[in-house]
Design an enzyme around this catalytic site. Structure first.
Site, PDB file in Angstrom:
ATOM      1  N   ARG A  51       0.843  -1.212   0.000  1.00  0.00           N
ATOM      2  CA  ARG A  51       0.000   0.000   0.000  1.00  0.00           C
ATOM      3  C   ARG A  51       0.872   1.254   0.000  1.00  0.00           C
ATOM      4  O   ARG A  51       0.547   2.255  -0.647  1.00  0.00           O
ATOM      5  CB  ARG A  51      -0.954  -0.016   1.194  1.00  0.00           C
ATOM      6  CG  ARG A  51      -1.942   1.128   1.173  1.00  0.00           C
ATOM      7  CD  ARG A  51      -3.023   0.990   2.227  1.00  0.00           C
ATOM      8  NE  ARG A  51      -2.480   1.063   3.582  1.00  0.00           N
ATOM      9  CZ  ARG A  51      -3.205   0.912   4.693  1.00  0.00           C
ATOM     10  NH1 ARG A  51      -4.501   0.653   4.609  1.00  0.00           N
ATOM     11  NH2 ARG A  51      -2.646   1.004   5.882  1.00  0.00           N
ATOM     12  N   ARG A 100      10.362  27.694  -0.983  1.00  0.00           N
ATOM     13  CA  ARG A 100       8.999  27.157  -0.917  1.00  0.00           C
ATOM     14  C   ARG A 100       8.373  27.276  -2.293  1.00  0.00           C
ATOM     15  O   ARG A 100       8.119  28.371  -2.786  1.00  0.00           O
ATOM     16  CB  ARG A 100       8.162  27.926   0.107  1.00  0.00           C
ATOM     17  CG  ARG A 100       6.771  27.339   0.254  1.00  0.00           C
ATOM     18  CD  ARG A 100       5.890  28.101   1.236  1.00  0.00           C
ATOM     19  NE  ARG A 100       4.540  27.546   1.230  1.00  0.00           N
ATOM     20  CZ  ARG A 100       3.599  27.847   0.336  1.00  0.00           C
ATOM     21  NH1 ARG A 100       3.868  28.704  -0.627  1.00  0.00           N
ATOM     22  NH2 ARG A 100       2.420  27.278   0.393  1.00  0.00           N
ATOM     23  N   HIS A 102       5.590  25.136  -4.957  1.00  0.00           N
ATOM     24  CA  HIS A 102       4.650  24.011  -5.063  1.00  0.00           C
ATOM     25  C   HIS A 102       5.201  22.884  -5.931  1.00  0.00           C
ATOM     26  O   HIS A 102       5.068  21.712  -5.605  1.00  0.00           O
ATOM     27  CB  HIS A 102       3.305  24.473  -5.642  1.00  0.00           C
ATOM     28  CG  HIS A 102       2.462  25.246  -4.672  1.00  0.00           C
ATOM     29  ND1 HIS A 102       2.868  26.433  -4.115  1.00  0.00           N
ATOM     30  CD2 HIS A 102       1.233  24.992  -4.165  1.00  0.00           C
ATOM     31  CE1 HIS A 102       1.925  26.875  -3.301  1.00  0.00           C
ATOM     32  NE2 HIS A 102       0.927  26.012  -3.304  1.00  0.00           N
ATOM     33  N   LYS A 147      -2.582   6.934   1.054  1.00  0.00           N
ATOM     34  CA  LYS A 147      -2.389   7.177   2.491  1.00  0.00           C
ATOM     35  C   LYS A 147      -1.357   8.293   2.626  1.00  0.00           C
ATOM     36  O   LYS A 147      -0.176   8.040   2.901  1.00  0.00           O
ATOM     37  CB  LYS A 147      -1.943   5.875   3.182  1.00  0.00           C
ATOM     38  CG  LYS A 147      -2.237   5.853   4.683  1.00  0.00           C
ATOM     39  CD  LYS A 147      -2.179   4.447   5.229  1.00  0.00           C
ATOM     40  CE  LYS A 147      -2.270   4.385   6.745  1.00  0.00           C
ATOM     41  NZ  LYS A 147      -3.521   4.884   7.328  1.00  0.00           N
ATOM     42  N   GLU A 179     -16.281   5.846   4.085  1.00  0.00           N
ATOM     43  CA  GLU A 179     -15.552   5.197   5.181  1.00  0.00           C
ATOM     44  C   GLU A 179     -15.692   6.054   6.419  1.00  0.00           C
ATOM     45  O   GLU A 179     -16.578   6.906   6.491  1.00  0.00           O
ATOM     46  CB  GLU A 179     -14.082   4.984   4.785  1.00  0.00           C
ATOM     47  CG  GLU A 179     -13.368   6.265   4.387  1.00  0.00           C
ATOM     48  CD  GLU A 179     -11.909   6.042   4.023  1.00  0.00           C
ATOM     49  OE1 GLU A 179     -11.306   5.030   4.408  1.00  0.00           O
ATOM     50  OE2 GLU A 179     -11.345   6.921   3.331  1.00  0.00           O
ATOM     51  N   LEU A 203      -9.789   4.560   1.672  1.00  0.00           N
ATOM     52  CA  LEU A 203      -8.494   3.917   1.857  1.00  0.00           C
ATOM     53  C   LEU A 203      -8.677   2.394   1.816  1.00  0.00           C
ATOM     54  O   LEU A 203      -9.565   1.867   2.495  1.00  0.00           O
ATOM     55  CB  LEU A 203      -7.903   4.315   3.212  1.00  0.00           C
ATOM     56  CG  LEU A 203      -6.464   3.834   3.376  1.00  0.00           C
ATOM     57  CD1 LEU A 203      -5.513   4.757   2.616  1.00  0.00           C
ATOM     58  CD2 LEU A 203      -6.064   3.763   4.835  1.00  0.00           C
TER      59      LEU A 203
HETATM   60  N1  PMP Z   1      -9.606   4.666   6.348  1.00  0.00           N
HETATM   61  C1  PMP Z   1      -8.889   5.694   6.820  1.00  0.00           C
HETATM   62  C2  PMP Z   1      -9.216   7.082   6.370  1.00  0.00           C
HETATM   63  C3  PMP Z   1      -7.838   5.451   7.737  1.00  0.00           C
HETATM   64  O1  PMP Z   1      -7.104   6.465   8.203  1.00  0.00           O
HETATM   65  C4  PMP Z   1      -7.578   4.117   8.147  1.00  0.00           C
HETATM   66  C5  PMP Z   1      -6.459   3.768   9.094  1.00  0.00           C
HETATM   67  N2  PMP Z   1      -6.101   4.649  10.014  1.00  0.00           N
HETATM   68  C6  PMP Z   1      -8.373   3.086   7.649  1.00  0.00           C
HETATM   69  C7  PMP Z   1      -9.375   3.400   6.723  1.00  0.00           C
HETATM   70  C8  PMP Z   1      -8.142   1.653   8.060  1.00  0.00           C
HETATM   71  O2  PMP Z   1      -6.982   1.139   7.463  1.00  0.00           O
HETATM   72  P1  PMP Z   1      -6.160  -0.049   8.134  1.00  0.00           P
HETATM   73  O3  PMP Z   1      -7.121  -1.174   8.332  1.00  0.00           O
HETATM   74  O4  PMP Z   1      -5.111  -0.365   7.132  1.00  0.00           O
HETATM   75  O5  PMP Z   1      -5.617   0.451   9.440  1.00  0.00           O
END
Ligand code: PMP
Length: 290
Positions: A51, A100, A102, A147, A179, A203
């Site tokens: 990931r 600085r 972008h 992430k 989520e 995510l």
């Molecule tokens: N969604 C978000 C936005 C997150 O920050 C996280 C983890 N902190 C998850 C889902 C869960 O991911 P994982 O199971 O890999 O911890």
């Protein structure tokens, strides 16, 4: 004192300093991972590193380490710090520039930081009684599959939950569940587990994958498909999942009890079983030395 890794060296955390011109500091320009460690064994490490690669590809930053080197560094951080159960945090930023600007600097020397903290999972009372959540419109960008360390929207959304005396904020976009502010969300309806599909709006959680694998292994029906807001609000059960929260039942959403029995605000049976399967799976993996 905690030992961390910064730019090629292990050092006490108090000595770890990053230049103010670091793009992580100025722009939130970087990627991260959080890996749970049980009995000093990182859980699903290869998947976390995959990931990380996906995030780095998505933000056009070359991975500074090969997989074997990451594994070695993480192993060393775990060994150098106290506690059998840890939470390893690693971060890669696009490094420091002289101005600085972008646009990316010509010479990119990424900053690599790794630290570990004691792993804190939900207290038994939360697991047994479930937690309360609120909901909010998902106002984040359209690459939530990455992430990245730019977490301001997630921080604001999580703080909204805390301000309301709740643990998590469920996010809805265009009438569908995406989520949580820092977790994935599962819905149980009529004995079927519903999960939003992995796409650019959420995510791809490592725990999410484990939950779906366990679900399939135990023959529980599951549907991975867009979940309408009304389906989430009318759920029999709601759970949040993440590496630190594991599988945590949500028993109130926006003040309303989750489930059809208005008098019984308590976690449902499917979530309880999933929690047990998850714990058993962790034990198996640790014994096998995965
Ligand atoms: N969604 C978000 C936005 C997150 O920050 C996280 C983890 N902190 C998850 C889902 C869960 O991911 P994982 O199971 O890999 O911890």
């Amino acid at each position: 004192m905690t030992t961390v890794f910064l730019d090629g060296q292990f050092m006490p955390i108090a000595e770890a300093k990053v230049p103010v011109m670091d793009r992580g500091f100025l722009f939130g320009d970087g990627a991260y991972e959080l890996i749970p460690v049980y009995s000093r064994r990182p859980f699903r490490l290869a998947e976390h590193l995959r990931r990380l690669q996906h995030t780095l590809d998505g933000i056009r930053l070359a991975n500074p380490h090969a997989e074997a080197e990451w594994m070695r560094l993480i192993g060393e951080i775990v060994a150098r710090n106290d506690g059998d159960d840890q939470s390893v945090y690693l971060q890669v930023t696009r490094g420091a520039d002289t101005k600085r600007n972008h646009a990316f600097p010509a010479q990119v020397v990424p900053t690599v930081f790794i630290m570990t903290e004691p792993l804190v999972t939900p207290p038994p009372a939360q697991r047994e009684q479930g937690i309360a959540a609120i909901s909010a419109p998902d106002m984040r960008w359209l690459r939530c599959d990455l992430k990245t360390i730019s977490l301001l929207a997630n921080c604001l959304l999580r703080q909204q939950a805390v301000d309301a005396g709740c643990v998590e904020t469920l996010l809805f976009r265009d009438g569908f569940l995406t989520e949580g502010a820092a977790s994935n969300i599962f819905v149980v309806r009529d004995g079927v587990l519903l999960a939003p599909p992995k796409d650019h709006l959420m995510l791809p959680g490592i725990t999410y994958d484990v939950v779906l694998e366990l679900d399939a292994a135990h023959g529980l029906p599951a549907e991975v498909r867009p979940v309408a807001e009304a389906e989430a609000r009318g759920a029999d059960e709601l759970w949040m999942t993440s590496s630190t929260k594991e599988v945590l039942p949500i028993v109130r959403l926006d003040g309303q009890p989750v489930g059809r029995d208005e008098n019984a605000v308590r976690p449902g049976p499917v979530g309880r079983r999933m929690y047990d399967w998850y714990q058993a799976f962790k034990q198996t993996v640790m014994r096998a030395g995965e």
